[in-house]
Design a protein around this motif. Structure first.
Motif, short mmCIF file in Angstrom:
data_model
loop_
_atom_site.label_atom_id
_atom_site.label_comp_id
_atom_site.label_asym_id
_atom_site.label_seq_id
_atom_site.Cartn_x
_atom_site.Cartn_y
_atom_site.Cartn_z
N UNK A 165 0.84 -1.20 0.00
CA UNK A 165 0.00 0.00 0.00
C UNK A 165 0.87 1.25 0.00
N UNK A 166 0.29 2.33 -0.44
CA UNK A 166 0.96 3.64 -0.41
C UNK A 166 -0.10 4.72 -0.24
N UNK A 167 0.33 5.86 0.25
CA UNK A 167 -0.58 7.00 0.43
C UNK A 167 -0.75 7.71 -0.90
N UNK A 168 -2.00 8.06 -1.24
CA UNK A 168 -2.24 8.85 -2.45
C UNK A 168 -1.75 10.28 -2.21
N UNK A 169 -0.89 10.73 -3.09
CA UNK A 169 -0.33 12.08 -2.92
C UNK A 169 -1.41 13.15 -2.97
N UNK A 170 -2.41 12.96 -3.82
CA UNK A 170 -3.43 13.99 -4.00
C UNK A 170 -4.35 14.14 -2.78
N UNK A 171 -4.44 13.09 -1.95
CA UNK A 171 -5.34 13.15 -0.79
C UNK A 171 -4.59 12.98 0.53
N UNK A 172 -3.28 13.20 0.52
CA UNK A 172 -2.49 13.04 1.74
C UNK A 172 -2.95 14.00 2.83
N UNK A 209 -6.02 1.61 12.37
CA UNK A 209 -7.14 1.87 11.46
C UNK A 209 -7.08 1.01 10.20
N UNK A 210 -5.91 0.92 9.57
CA UNK A 210 -5.78 0.16 8.32
C UNK A 210 -5.98 -1.33 8.56
N UNK A 211 -5.47 -1.82 9.66
CA UNK A 211 -5.65 -3.23 10.02
C UNK A 211 -7.13 -3.57 10.14
N UNK A 212 -7.88 -2.73 10.84
CA UNK A 212 -9.31 -2.97 11.01
C UNK A 212 -10.05 -2.95 9.68
N UNK A 213 -9.66 -2.01 8.80
CA UNK A 213 -10.33 -1.90 7.51
C UNK A 213 -10.06 -3.13 6.64
N UNK A 214 -8.83 -3.60 6.60
CA UNK A 214 -8.47 -4.74 5.76
C UNK A 214 -9.12 -6.03 6.29
N UNK A 271 -10.35 -7.04 -2.70
CA UNK A 271 -9.64 -5.83 -3.14
C UNK A 271 -10.63 -4.75 -3.53
N UNK A 272 -11.73 -5.14 -4.18
CA UNK A 272 -12.76 -4.17 -4.54
C UNK A 272 -13.39 -3.56 -3.29
N UNK A 273 -13.66 -4.40 -2.29
CA UNK A 273 -14.26 -3.93 -1.05
C UNK A 273 -13.28 -3.03 -0.28
N UNK A 274 -11.99 -3.39 -0.29
CA UNK A 274 -10.98 -2.58 0.39
C UNK A 274 -10.90 -1.19 -0.24
N UNK A 275 -10.94 -1.14 -1.57
CA UNK A 275 -10.85 0.15 -2.25
C UNK A 275 -12.05 1.04 -1.95
N UNK A 276 -13.21 0.42 -1.70
CA UNK A 276 -14.37 1.21 -1.31
C UNK A 276 -14.17 1.87 0.06
N UNK A 277 -13.45 1.17 0.92
CA UNK A 277 -13.29 1.65 2.30
C UNK A 277 -12.10 2.58 2.48
N UNK A 278 -11.00 2.28 1.81
CA UNK A 278 -9.79 3.09 2.05
C UNK A 278 -9.19 3.66 0.77
N UNK A 279 -9.85 3.40 -0.38
CA UNK A 279 -9.31 3.84 -1.66
C UNK A 279 -9.21 5.34 -1.81
N UNK A 280 -9.91 6.09 -0.97
CA UNK A 280 -9.84 7.55 -1.04
C UNK A 280 -8.45 8.06 -0.65
N UNK A 281 -7.79 7.35 0.26
CA UNK A 281 -6.50 7.82 0.79
C UNK A 281 -5.33 6.90 0.46
N UNK A 282 -5.61 5.62 0.20
CA UNK A 282 -4.53 4.66 0.02
C UNK A 282 -4.70 3.87 -1.28
N UNK A 283 -3.56 3.48 -1.86
CA UNK A 283 -3.53 2.57 -3.01
C UNK A 283 -3.09 1.20 -2.50
N UNK A 284 -3.92 0.19 -2.71
CA UNK A 284 -3.64 -1.16 -2.22
C UNK A 284 -3.47 -2.10 -3.42
#
Length: 320
Positions: A138-145, A168-173, A201-214
């Motif tokens: 995973x990495x932080x999205x630069x545009x939404x850091x 937070x990320x552990x709980x989301x995943x 992966x689709x479900x993870x992106x719904x939850x944390x895709x705004x801020x992180x790339x997984x």
């Protein structure tokens, strides 16, 4: 290195240079004695006061600076803004000067990180518990850091991204993996693992895709012990069935081969018998009384038989 330290260092260098060059006179001297020598008897408080004030000014001056590291997103936080400064965040880069009493600098790493969580338990549809040991990048999205920092500020300030990924990320995943598992039967999870992980992966992106790339998410899911034994038994049975089928095909092929060999042998016998019959027929056609008599002569050893013949008997060979 802080700006305060640099200012204190600069003051120390200037004072040292002034003393060495004697352009900064800090001492008072007595009247010259009979030899013309003067002894220091005090300090000049004016230059000393100026130096002390400069030192205090350097210690308590409000400014500081920060150099934003390569591969990081720099955030200038206003501590006096509404929501304790969380809503007033400015993205910065390079060398940044700021008021250390009313502002702060946060650097958010943008590099890709690999995470492996310890084993935990999820529950599949029907209540089957399954151990998993998820791993992903995973990495932080630069545009939404900045937005990420605003929403996860308290966690981030405790330990940076490490604190976020362990909390937070552990709980989301884990939550996403468990929620998707609840939708499917235990057989589906193991027979369609690739599809199952794509759903996660689709479900993870719904939850944390705004801020992180997984990416490269793997559940490393393991079946329960009873299910694992059932799968192994089924695999063994399937292997045995395949083996038996192969053996049956081999036996059938061998039987067919023997039939063909038997047919070949039978044909050979028939051909041989026909040949022998033909030979006998030809020999029978060649045998005549003269030929038989000729063969008797060839086989006679020239000795007359010693048997006394009765009246009217002939010898073996008629001599004409």
């Amino acid at each position: 290195m802080s700006l305060t330290f640099l200012l204190l260092l600069m003051i120390g260098v200037l004072v040292t240079i002034g003393i060495i060059t004697k352009k900064l006179d800090l001492l008072t001297y007595s009247e010259p004695d009979k030899n013309g020598n003067r002894k220091p008897n005090g300090f000049k408080w004016k230059p000393i006061t100026i130096i002390l004030l400069a030192v205090l000014a350097a210690l308590f001056q409000p400014m500081n600076y920060e150099v934003i590291s390569v591969g990081h997103k720099g955030l200038l936080i206003n501590l006096l803004g509404d929501k304790r400064g969380a809503s007033n965040t400015e993205e910065v880069s390079g060398v940044v000067f700021y008021n250390k009493y009313t502002q702060e600098i946060q650097e958010v790493p943008l590099d890709q990180r690999h995470i492996e969580y310890p084993e935990s338990i999820i529950v599949a549809k029907g209540g089957f518990p399954c151990p998993i040991k998820p791993s992903f990048n995973y990495s932080v999205k630069e545009s939404t850091a900045a937005d990420m920092f605003t929403n996860l500020r308290s966690t981030y300030k405790k330990g940076g991204l490490e604190a976020i990924q362990e909390g937070w990320l552990n709980n989301a995943i884990i939550g996403a993996i468990n929620d998707v598992a609840n939708r499917h039967s235990i057989d589906y999870l193991f027979n369609n693992r690739e599809t199952y992980e794509a759903e996660i992966l689709s479900e993870v992106n719904k939850r944390i895709g705004k801020w992180f790339l997984v990416s490269q998410l793997k559940t490393n899911i393991q079946p329960p012990k009873a299910i694992r034994q059932s799968i192994e038994d089924k695999a063994t049975a399937d292997a045995d069935a395949i083996k038996a089928e192969a053996q049956a095909r081999v036996a059938q092929a061998d039987a067919q081969r023997k039939i063909q060999l038997a047919k070949g042998d039978s044909a050979s016998l028939v051909i041989r018998a026909q040949a022998e019959a033909k030979a006998i027929s030809l020999k029978q056609q060649e045998i005549t009384p003269t030929y038989v008599e000729y063969q008797r002569v060839l086989k006679w050893d020239g000795v007359m038989p010693s048997t006394v013949l009765g009246s009217g008997s002939n010898t073996l060979l008629n001599v004409k």
